[in-house]
Design a protein around this motif. Structure first.
Motif, short mmCIF file in Angstrom:
data_model
loop_
_atom_site.label_atom_id
_atom_site.label_comp_id
_atom_site.label_asym_id
_atom_site.label_seq_id
_atom_site.Cartn_x
_atom_site.Cartn_y
_atom_site.Cartn_z
N GLY A 1 -4.43 -0.29 8.76
CA GLY A 1 -4.81 -1.69 8.91
C GLY A 1 -5.05 -2.10 10.34
O GLY A 1 -5.67 -3.12 10.62
N GLU B 1 -0.42 -0.46 -1.58
CA GLU B 1 -0.92 -1.79 -1.94
C GLU B 1 -0.87 -1.95 -3.44
O GLU B 1 -0.81 -0.97 -4.19
CB GLU B 1 -2.39 -1.95 -1.48
N LYS B 2 -0.91 -3.20 -3.88
CA LYS B 2 -1.01 -3.46 -5.31
C LYS B 2 -2.43 -3.18 -5.77
O LYS B 2 -3.35 -3.06 -4.97
CB LYS B 2 -0.61 -4.91 -5.62
N LYS C 1 -12.00 -13.01 1.34
CA LYS C 1 -11.28 -13.27 2.59
C LYS C 1 -9.77 -13.11 2.43
O LYS C 1 -9.05 -12.99 3.42
CB LYS C 1 -11.60 -14.68 3.09
N THR C 2 -9.28 -13.14 1.19
CA THR C 2 -7.84 -13.09 0.97
C THR C 2 -7.29 -11.66 0.90
O THR C 2 -6.08 -11.48 0.79
CB THR C 2 -7.48 -13.81 -0.35
N LEU C 3 -8.17 -10.67 0.95
CA LEU C 3 -7.70 -9.28 0.90
C LEU C 3 -6.87 -8.95 2.14
O LEU C 3 -7.19 -9.39 3.24
CB LEU C 3 -8.88 -8.33 0.82
N SER C 4 -5.83 -8.18 1.96
CA SER C 4 -5.02 -7.75 3.10
C SER C 4 -5.82 -6.78 3.97
O SER C 4 -6.79 -6.16 3.52
CB SER C 4 -3.74 -7.07 2.62
N LYS C 5 -5.40 -6.64 5.22
CA LYS C 5 -6.08 -5.71 6.13
C LYS C 5 -6.02 -4.28 5.61
O LYS C 5 -6.99 -3.52 5.72
CB LYS C 5 -5.44 -5.78 7.52
N THR C 6 -4.88 -3.94 5.01
CA THR C 6 -4.73 -2.58 4.50
C THR C 6 -5.69 -2.31 3.35
O THR C 6 -6.36 -1.27 3.30
CB THR C 6 -3.28 -2.35 4.03
N LEU C 7 -5.78 -3.26 2.41
CA LEU C 7 -6.67 -3.08 1.26
C LEU C 7 -8.13 -3.05 1.71
O LEU C 7 -8.94 -2.29 1.18
CB LEU C 7 -6.45 -4.20 0.25
N LYS C 8 -8.46 -3.85 2.71
CA LYS C 8 -9.82 -3.82 3.26
C LYS C 8 -10.13 -2.44 3.83
O LYS C 8 -11.24 -1.93 3.67
CB LYS C 8 -9.97 -4.88 4.35
N SER D 1 -2.65 2.14 -6.95
CA SER D 1 -1.43 1.66 -6.33
C SER D 1 -0.31 2.68 -6.51
O SER D 1 -0.01 3.09 -7.63
CB SER D 1 -1.00 0.31 -6.93
#
Length: 272
Positions: free
Chosen positions: A67, A196-197, A223-230, A251
């Motif tokens: 991330g 991540e979930k 825009k709500t995605l976490s940095k890790t999931l992105k 996950s």
């Protein structure tokens, strides 16, 4: 008395047949390698191996959290720390693949894991005026050596270390290693086990499938995605653009996610 779910077993038969002989590159996050769920994951991987799936496993050290956009400087002390960590994690993985006690899920299995200088590296050099020292990137992958090991039914273990022709050791991004190896072999699937979930839509429902364009739109608009999931979606997009036809995001928090994703109609994660 325990009941045997024969219908589930029958429904898995087409997937067992379809996956035989396929090569899967799978990333394992550090939390899973160091956690209590690793023995169960190893059992699932062992089952996949016995069903004819050829496995390349890339495990993360967790020293540099996913991330972060800025590459770290790898000085000799940090490189030594990485090397020690990799030795510790690899030893744990290899010991669990050696399990074969009677009355255990892996009883009678004879599984061999191999690791080596399959990934050749080069230094990144100076970035924005900063010398990253032993931070490297993949120069090339010795695909023939990996394929030879897979043909011998060995499980290939890869870490975040790569080696240069001059004999130097470099730290590599684990996920870049996985993506490059998956594209180079080439593999039939690249599977990211995530810290991540599961990826969901606006109604909190799991997204089962995404096209490449859909993944790109999700990355750009959500825009709500976490940095890790992105980061994981970004890795998946890059892999698809580099000849990897199927990338799965699973996950690591879901027990048995690998088997459910690969051998059931509903799956457990997101296929891109």
């Amino acid at each position: 008395m325990e009941t045997f779910d024969i219908e589930t077993f029958r429904s898995a038969a087409p997937y067992i047949y379809a996956h035989q002989g396929n090569v899967f590159v799978i990333t394992i996050p550090s939390s899973l390698v160091e956690g209590d769920q690793l023995p169960a994951l190893i059992q699932d991987l062992a089952l996949m191996q016995t069903l004819g799936i050829k496995l390349v496993l890339v495990y993360a050290t967790g020293i540099f959290p996913l991330g972060k956009t800025k590459r770290p400087v790898i000085d000799p002390k940090i490189l030594l720390k990485v090397q020690h960590k990799i030795g510790e994690l690899q030893s744990r993985i290899e010991s669990l693949f050696s399990t074969g006690l009677i009355n255990t899920p892996m009883a009678g299995m004879k599984l061999t894991t191999v690791s080596g200088n399959f990934v050749h590296a080069k230094p990144v050099g100076v970035v924005d005026g900063i010398d990253l020292q032993f931070y490297g990137e993949v120069r090339r992958v010795d695909t023939h050596a990996i394929q030879d090991q897979l043909e011998q039914n060995n499980i290939v273990l890869l870490s975040s270390l790569g080696y240069s022709p001059s004999g130097e050791c470099f730290y590599l991004d684990e996920y870049d290693v996985a993506s490059t190896v998956a594209a180079s072999i080439p593999s039939d699937k690249l599977i990211f086990l995530m810290d991540e979930k599961t990826l969901t839509n606006s109604r909190k429902q799991r997204i089962k499938h995404l096209t490449l364009e859909g993944a790109q739109n999700t990355l750009a608009r959500r825009k709500t995605l976490s940095k890790t999931l992105k980061q994981y979606i970004h890795f998946a997009i890059n892999a698809c653009l580099n000849r990897v036809h199927r990338v799965h995001l699973l996950s690591a928090e879901v027990p048995g996610a690998l088997l459910q994703e690969l051998f059931s109609h509903d799956g457990a994660g997101t296929l891109i």
